[in-house]
Design an enzyme around this catalytic site. Structure first.
Site, PDB file in Angstrom:
ATOM      1  N   CYS A  13       0.812  -1.184  -0.046  1.00 41.16           N
ATOM      2  CA  CYS A  13       0.006  -0.122   0.139  1.00 41.16           C
ATOM      3  C   CYS A  13       0.754   1.368   0.120  1.00 41.16           C
ATOM      4  CB  CYS A  13      -0.847  -0.052   1.191  1.00 41.16           C
ATOM      5  SG  CYS A  13      -0.402   0.663   2.593  1.00 41.16           S
ATOM      6  N   CYS A  16       3.793   1.859   2.105  1.00 40.07           N
ATOM      7  CA  CYS A  16       4.934   1.112   2.099  1.00 40.07           C
ATOM      8  C   CYS A  16       5.884   2.063   0.938  1.00 40.07           C
ATOM      9  CB  CYS A  16       4.650  -0.114   1.109  1.00 40.07           C
ATOM     10  SG  CYS A  16       3.671  -1.393   1.888  1.00 40.07           S
ATOM     11  N   ASP A 432       7.498  30.361 -30.314  1.00 40.90           N
ATOM     12  CA  ASP A 432       8.865  30.777 -31.334  1.00 40.90           C
ATOM     13  C   ASP A 432       8.194  30.792 -32.899  1.00 40.90           C
ATOM     14  OD1 ASP A 432      11.731  30.655 -32.219  1.00 40.90           O
ATOM     15  OD2 ASP A 432      10.829  28.626 -32.785  1.00 40.90           O
ATOM     16  N   ASP A 643      11.664  25.203 -30.710  1.00 46.43           N
ATOM     17  CA  ASP A 643      12.237  24.153 -31.691  1.00 46.43           C
ATOM     18  C   ASP A 643      13.744  24.097 -31.513  1.00 46.43           C
ATOM     19  OD1 ASP A 643      12.184  26.349 -33.350  1.00 46.43           O
ATOM     20  OD2 ASP A 643      12.779  24.866 -34.969  1.00 46.43           O
ATOM     21  N   ASP A 647      16.014  28.333 -28.467  1.00 44.96           N
ATOM     22  CA  ASP A 647      15.089  28.251 -27.598  1.00 44.96           C
ATOM     23  C   ASP A 647      15.323  27.481 -26.092  1.00 44.96           C
ATOM     24  OD1 ASP A 647      13.332  29.679 -29.460  1.00 44.96           O
ATOM     25  OD2 ASP A 647      13.178  27.650 -30.578  1.00 44.96           O
TER      26      ASP A 647
HETATM   27  N1  ATP Z   1      23.135  30.611 -40.509  1.00 49.43           N
HETATM   28  C1  ATP Z   1      22.382  31.745 -41.094  1.00 49.43           C
HETATM   29  N2  ATP Z   1      22.401  32.350 -42.067  1.00 49.43           N
HETATM   30  C2  ATP Z   1      21.768  33.403 -42.109  1.00 49.43           C
HETATM   31  N3  ATP Z   1      21.104  34.289 -41.537  1.00 49.43           N
HETATM   32  C3  ATP Z   1      21.161  33.717 -39.944  1.00 49.43           C
HETATM   33  C4  ATP Z   1      21.966  32.745 -39.711  1.00 49.43           C
HETATM   34  N4  ATP Z   1      21.808  32.301 -38.481  1.00 49.43           N
HETATM   35  C5  ATP Z   1      20.937  33.395 -37.996  1.00 49.43           C
HETATM   36  N5  ATP Z   1      20.728  34.149 -39.022  1.00 49.43           N
HETATM   37  C6  ATP Z   1      19.989  35.479 -38.662  1.00 49.43           C
HETATM   38  O1  ATP Z   1      19.595  35.761 -37.375  1.00 49.43           O
HETATM   39  C7  ATP Z   1      18.286  35.808 -37.232  1.00 49.43           C
HETATM   40  C8  ATP Z   1      17.995  35.366 -35.876  1.00 49.43           C
HETATM   41  O2  ATP Z   1      18.296  33.891 -35.773  1.00 49.43           O
HETATM   42  P1  ATP Z   1      17.706  33.133 -34.511  1.00 49.43           P
HETATM   43  O3  ATP Z   1      18.087  31.831 -34.755  1.00 49.43           O
HETATM   44  O4  ATP Z   1      17.788  33.689 -33.234  1.00 49.43           O
HETATM   45  O5  ATP Z   1      16.097  33.105 -34.772  1.00 49.43           O
HETATM   46  P2  ATP Z   1      15.148  32.576 -36.002  1.00 49.43           P
HETATM   47  O6  ATP Z   1      15.565  31.230 -36.260  1.00 49.43           O
HETATM   48  O7  ATP Z   1      15.014  33.266 -37.250  1.00 49.43           O
HETATM   49  O8  ATP Z   1      13.650  32.674 -35.456  1.00 49.43           O
HETATM   50  P3  ATP Z   1      12.826  31.913 -34.258  1.00 49.43           P
HETATM   51  O9  ATP Z   1      13.530  32.564 -33.023  1.00 49.43           O
HETATM   52  O10 ATP Z   1      11.480  32.252 -34.332  1.00 49.43           O
HETATM   53  O11 ATP Z   1      13.285  30.513 -34.288  1.00 49.43           O
HETATM   54  C9  ATP Z   1      17.625  35.050 -38.199  1.00 49.43           C
HETATM   55  O12 ATP Z   1      16.332  35.532 -38.606  1.00 49.43           O
HETATM   56  C10 ATP Z   1      18.543  35.305 -39.501  1.00 49.43           C
HETATM   57  O13 ATP Z   1      18.375  36.439 -40.305  1.00 49.43           O
HETATM   58 MG    MG Z   2      13.072  28.442 -34.029  1.00 52.34          MG
END
Ligand code: ATP
Ligand code: MG
Ligand code: CU1
Length: 756
Positions: A13, A16, A432, A643, A647
């Protein structure tokens, strides 16, 4: 710190469970220990430098139970199923034999109990000596576990439900034995020399019957896991040195080439390499629409191939497959403890001593008031039996097991009972953008360069961009590389030196000593790179909800990409459903303000936080949590859905973090709930499931409490002076069995709950 899971045996129970928990917690080096009575599992977090699994196991053994580490979910489940069948067989035997004896004793006792003259019942049937001979072996064989349990408890100076049952039935038995040997003692005082053997036997029988039914029903609470495991294919058709052979799934190795024909189950996880098909992934992801798969796409084991035939390369087998991980997660969640149970645990903790006190008071009171020993004994035994808190220990775990299992069947993986409990309280939900609201499969829609439309120049620049982006895991990067492929850029791409990703800004690297930078306009500004020339394009693309990325060479702007990522078809309806439930929906993105606003207005989100750097996402969550709203000005319960790697801190900061199953592993690890298919409707389902589970727990707690709290005063004889009602101890035994059964049955009702 290390977390281990143990399979426990021998718990009768909920108290325990408390005993084991205390025993483990007292070991030096153990940080946290949760024992779940319903799932018969312990979750232990300990410092492996200070203690070992062996020591923990020993502590459990010393406390009078057994523990086995759970290493592999499949074999653990098979073992515990085998054990359960054995327990059930033994219980059935005991119940049957005790029931036969009970019936005999009750018939024999009828004339005495009812005070009627029943000539068809021969007097030898209630001969006390015959009853003594029949009762003694049955009581100590059927009720063995209770008496042993009580004895073990006594040695540790603890009283639990075994104590109550043992003292209750023991008192009835010993009193009867005394009457059998010395009937004159009572007759001389003008009292009748009645025996109560049947009470002891019937109570034990009823409690055992309750345990048997409860045990059977409890087995069904883990049906979801069994169902999930049953999804696995049995064999795989592997191609070895040009030959196709069927082998058992356990023999499949990573890297092996496997053929799947139409209508077949995909045996393990892997990557499609030849052919294409439509695959129904509903059983794993909860997504009802079949998905099309092409070479390069990932296929998941246990999903069903619909139309085409294809070949894939196994990438994960055995306990690494998505399905195996889901099963493991569900099992761990089922064994976790919901915060609401703490209350039940505390109550159980002081319940037994209080009941014993009430029982003693009952005895003294009645005996002193009436001098009637029979009355005093009957009421005392009644109190002891009806007060048994066994249903209390089942109330929460059984609902949690059914709830988490139900979630898994709908593609919602809940990691612990605490988030299952909390989800229905969510007030603010933060989404996001990229990969969460949108499909996360961006494509380049426009590409423009300073150098005009000279094709050679454009291609050259695109090649440099693709070369840099190939190093990045960002979805935008993938889009640019894909675009380069379709435009006929020369592969292989040139080599990169000093590649660097600047979170939330972009990426950079050197190609034959030329600095190439791709990223946001804000970053370009910070770098002091002028963007005027193409700004009008940027602003018109962004107001269409497209993301833009600049490319600069040696500190000079050369071109601009517009990248669009389609919304998931269910994003808008999901947001509307959430808003209808009274939640505030907020967008939180690293993308620029204009793009974010365009997407937000498309789906009906009013509050937007854009251009948020990854390291600030968690701070925004914190400030949202600190907001006080509503009449009571409460702090907000905030959920974050995301994702990406960017984040992860926000997911951890939120009260409930939900990861998109198709997202990064980092995000999934940082979250409490995973929406396997990534469909945002899953958020709505998770909240509904949480509500339903919590309601179910509350009903269960009610069922568990009502028998005890209503029964104790009646058993104590509170109604006797008024109405002459006394609770026969036998009925107390029945009520106790009934309370456990109603709790488990009610928990199983949750399986019927419609989530969509
Ligand atoms: N590898 C990359 N090539 C080109 N631009 C980039 C790259 N990484 C980031 N950025 C630029 O930086 C911005 C912010 O990127 P971040 O990863 O923070 O957010 P996200 O993926 O655009 O959006 P969320 O936060 O909604 O997922 C992007 O929108 C992009 O313009
Ligand atoms: Mg994202
Ligand atoms: Cu009990």
């Amino acid at each position: 710190m290390k977390t281990s899971y143990l399979r426990l045996k021998g718990m009768g129970c909920a108290s325990c469970a408390n005993t084991i928990e205390t025993a483990i917690q007292n070991i030096a080096g153990v940080a946290i220990c949760h024992v779940n009575f319903g799932a018969e599992q312990a979750t232990v977090e300990f410092d492996p430098h200070q203690t070992t699994i062996d020591q923990i196991q020993q502590a459990v053994t010393d406390a009078g139970y057994t523990a086995q580490p759970i290493e592999d979910t499949t074999s653990d489940l098979q073992n515990s199923e085998k054990d359960n069948r054995e327990i059930e067989k033994k219980l059935t035997q005991k119940v049957l034999i005790s029931a036969i004896v009970s019936v005999f004793l009750v018939i024999g006792g009828l004339p005495m109990m009812t005070g009627l003259n029943l000539p068809f019942i021969p007097p030898w049937m209630h001969n006390p000596w015959l009853q003594l001979i029949l009762t003694t072996p049955i009581l100590f064989w059927s009720g063995q576990s209770f008496f042993l349990g009580a004895w073990k408890g006594l040695k540790r100076h603890q009283a639990d439900m075994n104590t109550l049952i043992s003292v209750g039935t023991g008192a009835a038995y010993l009193y009867s034995v005394f009457v059998t040997f010395f009937p004159q003692f009572f007759l001389n005082q003008g009292l009748s020399a009645d025996v109560y053997y049947e009470s002891a036997v019937v109570i034990i029988t009823l409690i055992l019957l309750g345990q048997l039914l409860e045990h059977r029903a409890r087995g069904k609470t883990s049906d979801a896991i069994k169902k999930l495991m049953g999804l696995q294919a049995k064999t795989a058709r592997v191609i070895r040195s040009g030959e196709e052979i069927d082998i058992p799934i356990e023999a499949v190795k990573v890297g092996e080439i496997i053929r799947v024909r139409p209508g077949e189950k995909i045996p393990v996880d892997g990557e499609l390499i030849e052919g294409n098909s439509t695959i129904d992934e509903g059983m794993v992801t909860g997504e009802s629409i079949p998905v099309e798969k092409y070479p390069g796409d990932e296929v998941i084991g246990a999903t069903i191939n619909k139309t085409g035939s294809f070949i894939f390369r196994a990438s994960r087998v055995g306990k690494d497959t998505v399905l195996a991980q889901i099963v493991q997660l569900v099992q761990q969640a089922q064994g976790s403890k919901a915060p609401i149970q703490k209350l039940a645990d505390q109550v159980t903790g002081w319940f037994v001593p209080v009941v014993i006190a009430i029982a003693i008071a009952t005895f003294i009171l009645w005996f002193n008031l009436t001098g009637n020993l029979t009355l005093a004994i009957t009421t005392t035994v009644g109190v002891l039996i009806i007060a048994c808190p066994c249903a209390l220990g089942l109330a929460t775990p059984t609902s949690v097991m059914v709830g988490t299992g139900l979630g898994a069947e709908h593609g919602i993986l809940i990691k612990g009972a605490d988030s299952l409990e909390l989800a229905h309280k969510i007030q603010t939900i933060v989404l996001d953008k990229t990969g969460t609201l949108t499909a996360g499969k961006p494509t380049v829609t426009h590409y423009i360069t300073i150098g005009g439309t000279n094709n050679d120049h454009e291609l050259k620049l695109l090649q440099l961009a693709a070369a840099i982006e190939q190093q990045s895991e960002h979805p935008l990067a993938e889009a640019i590389v894909e675009y380069a492929k379709t435009q006929g850029v020369n592969f292989p791409l040139p080599a990169i030196n000093d590649f660097q990703a600047l979170a939330g800004m972009g990426v950079q690297g050197y190609i034959s000593d030329q600095l190439v930078q791709i990223g946001t306009s804000r970053w370009m500004e910070e770098l002091g790179i002028k963007t005027e020339l193409l700004q009008q394009y940027q602003s018109s693309w962004e107001s269409e909800g497209k993301t833009t990325a600049w490319i600069a060479i040696e500190g000079k702007i050369e071109g601009l990409f517009a990248i669009s990522d389609a919304l998931k078809p269910t994003s808008k309806p999901a947001i509307q459903a959430l808003q209808k439930m009274g939640l505030e929906v907020v967008m939180l993105t690293g993308d620029n303000q204009k793009t974010a606003q365009a997407i937000a207005s498309e789906v009906g989100i009013k509050r937007v936080f854009a251009e948020v750097r990854p390291d600030q996402k968690a701070n925004i969550i914190k400030s949202l949590q600190a907001e006080r709203k509503g009449q009571k000005k409460q702090y907000q319960i905030v959920a974050m859905v995301g994702d990406g790697i960017n984040d992860a801190p926000a997911l951890a900061q939120a009260d409930v973090g939900m990861a998109i199953g198709t997202g990064t592993d980092v995000a999934i690890a940082a979250s409490d709930i995973t929406l396997i298919s990534g469909d945002l409707m899953g958020i709505v389902t998770a909240i509904k499931l949480s509500k339903a589970t919590l309601n179910n727990i509350r009903q269960n707690l009610f069922f568990a409490f009502i028998y005890n709290s209503a029964g104790i005063p009646i058993a104590a004889g509170i109604l006797y002076p008024l109405t002459g009602w006394l609770l026969n101890p036998i009925i107390a035994g029945g009520a106790m069995a009934l309370s456990s059964i109603s709790v488990v049955t009610n928990a199983l009702r949750l399986r019927q709950f419609k989530l969509n």
